[in-house]
Design an enzyme around this catalytic site. Structure first.
Site, PDB file in Angstrom:
ATOM      1  CD  GLU A   1       2.020 -14.284   3.610  1.00  0.00           C
ATOM      2  OE1 GLU A   1       1.429 -13.951   2.564  1.00  0.00           O
ATOM      3  OE2 GLU A   1       3.252 -14.154   3.781  1.00  0.00           O
TER       4      GLU A   1
ATOM      5  N   PRO B   1      -3.448  -3.970   4.964  1.00  0.00           N
ATOM      6  CG  PRO B   1      -2.334  -5.560   3.682  1.00  0.00           C
ATOM      7  CD  PRO B   1      -2.478  -5.060   5.084  1.00  0.00           C
TER       8      PRO B   1
ATOM      9  CG  ASP C   1      -2.272  21.675   7.389  1.00  0.00           C
ATOM     10  OD1 ASP C   1      -1.616  22.706   7.202  1.00  0.00           O
ATOM     11  OD2 ASP C   1      -2.230  21.015   8.437  1.00  0.00           O
TER      12      ASP C   1
ATOM     13  NE  ARG D   1       0.001  18.226  11.508  1.00  0.00           N
ATOM     14  CZ  ARG D   1      -0.663  19.136  10.777  1.00  0.00           C
ATOM     15  NH1 ARG D   1      -1.870  18.838  10.316  1.00  0.00           N
ATOM     16  NH2 ARG D   1      -0.141  20.302  10.519  1.00  0.00           N
TER      17      ARG D   1
END
Length: 243
Positions: free
Chosen positions: A113, A86, A166, A151
């Site tokens: 953690e 994160p 896209d 992709r």
């Protein structure tokens, strides 16, 4: 492209065997190898986590299983080792395009953690996050990134042009798409799209792409340089919205 994914839950990645990604694996355009790093723990109990030095909540992922698993891979100096975290850089279409040009990627899925800091400091080349929220583990983030990257590998989608329009690939959101029937319960496809006039269709799509981006993701326009034709279309859009 070769992709190694280090995880404690190999069975979660069976979804990568389906759809376009599954076909890419069958054609050997992408080679995805799932590594259970619990097998590299180096202890009889296969323990991969321990209490943090200095105290604190939760358990921390030990360095041994990750370092040992990475050392078992056939990597090169150009291998990108990606920590899913994160605290990492926000993953984007631009980053997917960058990574799709690499020959070998390694993803490390964490749990508990956090990571022993030595993994971050001495092993990885990149730290990536899919958003400002916390998951129970890195597996879903890894699957998301692998799908987004793979992709873009040549021939995976069949035609190179398949992904060029896209959302985010051009810097804008994609224009609206329609298919048959033209009239469905009174809901009618815009005439310009069935006119056969390719230039007008191109202008319509560019305008709708700009309009959708302006209304839904105006932040994208902050870093997007409008050319002269786009500036005129954008002025038209703002006038129309005021009326």
């Amino acid at each position: 492209m070769k992709i190694d994914i280090l995880t404690l839950f190999p069975e979660m990645f069976t979804s990568l065997n389906h759809s376009i990604l599954g076909k890419a694996k069958e054609k050997q355009l992408v080679n995805i190898n799932i590594v259970d790093y619990r097998k590299f723990s180096g202890n009889k109990h296969n323990q991969v986590d321990d209490y943090p030095f200095g105290g604190g909540q939760g358990m921390v992922l030990k360095p041994e299983p990750i370092f040992n698993a990475i050392e078992s891979l056939n990597k090169t100096e150009s291998t990108r080792i990606i920590l899913l975290c994160p605290q990492g850089e926000r993953f984007s279409q631009k980053k997917a395009e960058e990574l799709s040009k690499e020959e070998h990627l390694v993803f490390i899925c964490g749990h508990y953690e956090g990571y022993d800091e030595r993994i971050r400091e001495y092993l990885v080349t990149d730290e990536l996050s899919i958003g400002d929220f916390i998951l129970t583990g890195g597996e879903f983030a890894a699957m998301t990134m692998v799908d987004s990257i793979a992709r873009l590998v040549p021939e995976v989608l069949g035609k190179e042009e398949s992904h060029k329009d896209d959302s985010f690939s051009t810097g804008l959101l994609e224009y609206p798409q329609y298919t048959r029937p033209k009239n469905y319960k009174g809901m009618i496809v815009p005439d310009v799209l069935t006119s056969g006039h390719h230039k007008n269709i191109e202008i319509y799509r560019k305008k709708e792409s700009l309009k959708r981006t302006y209304l839904r993701r105006p932040d994208l326009l902050e870093n997007y340089k409008l050319d002269e034709k786009e500036k005129k279309l954008f002025d038209e859009i703002k006038k129309e919205l005021k009326n």
